[in-house]
Scaffold this motif. Sequence first.
Motif, short mmCIF file in Angstrom:
data_model
loop_
_atom_site.label_atom_id
_atom_site.label_comp_id
_atom_site.label_asym_id
_atom_site.label_seq_id
_atom_site.Cartn_x
_atom_site.Cartn_y
_atom_site.Cartn_z
N THR A 66 0.79 -1.22 0.00
CA THR A 66 0.00 0.00 0.00
C THR A 66 0.83 1.28 0.00
N ILE A 67 2.12 1.19 0.18
CA ILE A 67 2.95 2.40 0.24
C ILE A 67 3.23 2.89 -1.18
N ASP A 68 2.97 4.16 -1.41
CA ASP A 68 3.24 4.77 -2.70
C ASP A 68 4.66 5.32 -2.68
N PHE A 69 5.57 4.59 -3.28
CA PHE A 69 6.98 4.96 -3.22
C PHE A 69 7.36 6.04 -4.22
N ALA A 70 6.61 6.19 -5.30
CA ALA A 70 7.00 7.13 -6.36
C ALA A 70 7.21 8.56 -5.85
N PRO A 71 6.28 9.12 -5.05
CA PRO A 71 6.50 10.49 -4.56
C PRO A 71 7.72 10.59 -3.64
N LEU A 72 8.03 9.52 -2.93
CA LEU A 72 9.19 9.53 -2.04
C LEU A 72 10.48 9.53 -2.85
N PHE A 73 10.54 8.67 -3.86
CA PHE A 73 11.73 8.62 -4.69
C PHE A 73 11.90 9.91 -5.49
N ALA A 74 10.81 10.57 -5.80
CA ALA A 74 10.88 11.84 -6.52
C ALA A 74 11.55 12.93 -5.68
N ARG A 75 11.55 12.74 -4.36
CA ARG A 75 12.17 13.72 -3.44
C ARG A 75 13.47 13.19 -2.85
N ALA A 76 14.05 12.20 -3.50
CA ALA A 76 15.28 11.58 -2.99
C ALA A 76 16.41 12.59 -2.82
N SER A 77 16.52 13.51 -3.77
CA SER A 77 17.58 14.51 -3.69
C SER A 77 17.42 15.39 -2.46
#
Length: 297
Positions: free
Chosen positions: A254-265
């Motif tokens: 259920t975790i949406d990882f895409a927005p998190l990886f988008a803010r990796a920097s």
Amino acid sequence: MTMTAYHTHRQAGKVAADTLNRRHFLKLSAGAAGVAALPLSFGVSAHNHKSAGAVGLQLYTLRDWMAVSVPATLKMVAAVGYQELEFAGYYNHKPSEIKKIIDGEGLSAPSAHTPLTDFEGGVNKVIDSALEVGHKYVVLPYLTEEQRGSTIDVYKNLAENMNQWGEACNKAGLTLAYHNHDFEFIQTDGEIPYHVLLEETQKDLVAMEMDLYWMVKANKDPLAYFKKYPGRFKLWHVKDMDSAGEFADVGTGTIDFAPLFARASQAGVEHYFVERDKTQDKMATLIQGQKAVAALL
């Protein structure tokens, strides 16, 4: 993960004898050789992914296999397509032996989990082992209930100690980090322990390893922490959650990882480690995790 598990790591020979017989060992070795022999067209091969970063694995996921054979387990991990490792014990192997094994498989091990008791026993010994293996980070992974105590002063004292250990690590070319669970977000004496650790450790001496599963479990928004404390979260545990709040293979929950990886920097992340604390099908977990994270990078 518990401190009990780390003590178990130190008695890996006994664990292997008690829980995994020779038949299991042979199956593991054969499996490692079989995966290694798969062609590059195999769907999870690292060569098939043009990613901006390497996909890593926290080896706690494979603790039962590691207790049987570190070389066979790491051969399998490399064959699946992982490039980086985070250790959680060396399983009766010397650091020099671990270094030889990972070099032989074309892997690197930028990080290792090291129990609080080891730091308390002498940070220089921790540093020496880390340098011999080639780690860049040494991570404090867990506090037992006894170590947590009942007052916020426990975390204030820990922050002070981590600054000292972090300074020693920094001088040796290493970075100390702290790995969260959910208990650090339970208000204690009117304060949040995790916030104490963030605020009272020096950002140039102590980094944070964010466990995304436990952040969500604690009902916290990782993005809010990236914004407030940019650059602090050098390591991530990429771990998914099912609809019941339990562990799931990365990309199936259920975790949406895409927005998190988008803010990796903004987060400052340098290394991503797939992990699943409990899994009934380790190989499926490995393959799915590698594929899912590679697609996000």
